[in-house]
Design an enzyme around this catalytic site. Structure first.
Site, PDB file in Angstrom:
ATOM      1  N   CYS A 260     -36.570 -46.073  36.912  1.00 17.10           N
ATOM      2  CA  CYS A 260     -36.345 -45.150  35.800  1.00 17.10           C
ATOM      3  C   CYS A 260     -36.802 -43.740  36.107  1.00 17.10           C
ATOM      4  CB  CYS A 260     -37.028 -45.668  34.537  1.00 17.10           C
ATOM      5  SG  CYS A 260     -38.827 -45.672  34.631  1.00 17.10           S
TER       6      CYS A 260
ATOM      7  N   GLU B 107     -26.505 -42.717  33.249  1.00 20.04           N
ATOM      8  CA  GLU B 107     -27.561 -43.066  34.186  1.00 20.04           C
ATOM      9  C   GLU B 107     -26.950 -44.008  35.227  1.00 20.04           C
ATOM     10  OE1 GLU B 107     -32.194 -44.614  34.248  1.00 20.04           O
ATOM     11  OE2 GLU B 107     -30.908 -45.213  32.582  1.00 20.04           O
TER      12      GLU B 107
END
Length: 317
Positions: free
Chosen positions: A99, A199
């Site tokens: 992340c 993402e």
């Protein structure tokens, strides 16, 4: 499971840690069961929003770390060699499946000329199984993930970007069926492209060119996510301006992945986080703590007969 087995071997009592496997039903069980009073989640946006809303509706304390699009601003006055190494490591380490991966380079002015050197350095990374001693980039997590990453790379090309380095057709001879994607650099991107908005969660570095630091700050602040960002510069005033004006929870100055040490909190913000207490540090301790206040008093005179009721707020005397 191996970690839980080690805990058991170390003497942790039964019931200290419970592991359940499953999908939607298991998630809803955790959100609904009255004996579970707090939920800490790391994952994607859709799951995080569902867990936060359902858990909170049931009176639980919930914290959710979710999606990210972490930008690194490259200033022309930065140390070129260390910046190139930082970009390659932060973008492609763990195949980009973390992340806090630095997924987007915002290159200011003359630093745009460095991207050919970044591509040349990245092209030398070894793609193979993660347990191999020579591995730099392991496979992605599943065939579906590989397909999704490849599709996002293609979408950028279709929308007018340039593939400075294309890792979609990487060949790993010892593991022909592996879910491998090689290091990929997409240049000449803009914020309207699908690969920028999503993402990617793979070994892909998006590159956007700007002329000034103000443009870079504005671009990052307009992105919905606020997990992490970094700036590479040798100018203290530039670094101070960036850290003051950027609206992102975790900021690195010449640190590509600004993950805090455990005594500090993991402070992702905006679209990257739901909740009021972060992981790690004092906030992490507070999240798992329910405060209880006990007020008591004993005075010798209270035993006397004929005392009067006190109708005012109690005060210390």
């Amino acid at each position: 499971m191996a970690l839980v087995e080690l805990m058991k071997e170390a003497g942790a009592p039964d019931g200290t840690v419970s592991v359940i496997h499953g999908q939607h039903d298991c998630v809803n069980f955790i959100c609904d069961h009255p004996d579970i009073r707090a939920i800490s989640f790391v994952g994607g946006d859709a799951a995080g929003k569902h867990i936060y809303n359902r858990g909170s509706a049931n009176g639980k304390r919930v914290q959710c770390n979710m999606g990210a699009k972490n930008h690194g601003v490259i200033m022309p006055d930065a140390n070129k060699e260390s910046t190139i190494n930082a970009l390659v490591g932060a973008a492609f380490g763990a195949a980009g499946q973390r992340c806090m991966a630095l997924t987007t380079a915002v290159v200011v002015g003359e630093a745009q000329e460095w991207m050919a050197d970044v591509a040349e350095r990245a092209s030398k990374l070894k793609v193979t199984a993660g347990h191999e001693p020579t591995s730099d980039i392991p496979p992605v997590i599943s065939p579906e993930s590989k397909e999704r990453i490849n599709n996002l790379i293609q979408s950028a090309k279709d929308e007018g970007a340039t593939l400075l380095l294309d890792g979609r057709n990487v060949v790993v001879e010892d593991y022909p069926n592996g879910n491998f994607v090689g290091p990929t650099i997409i240049s000449n991107m803009n914020t309207d492209m699908t690969a920028y908005k999503k993402e990617i969660f793979g070994p892909v570095l998006c590159v956007i060119n700007v002329d000034t630091l103000d443009e870079a700050i504005d671009l990052i602040n307009k992105n919905p996510y606020g997990n992490g960002t970094a700036i590479f510069t040798n100018n203290g005033a530039t670094a101070r301006k960036f850290t003051s004006e950027i609206d992102v929870g975790q900021v690195g100055v010449n640190v590509p992945i600004p993950v805090p040490l455990p005594m500090m909190s993991f402070t992702g913000s905006r679209g990257s986080f739901l909740g009021d207490s972060h992981f790690y540090g004092k906030q992490g301790l507070s999240f798992y703590t329910q405060t209880k206040t006990v007020t008591s008093m004993w005075r010798e005179g209270d035993a006397a007969v004929g005392g009067k009721a006190a109708l005012s707020m109690p005060v210390q005397k």
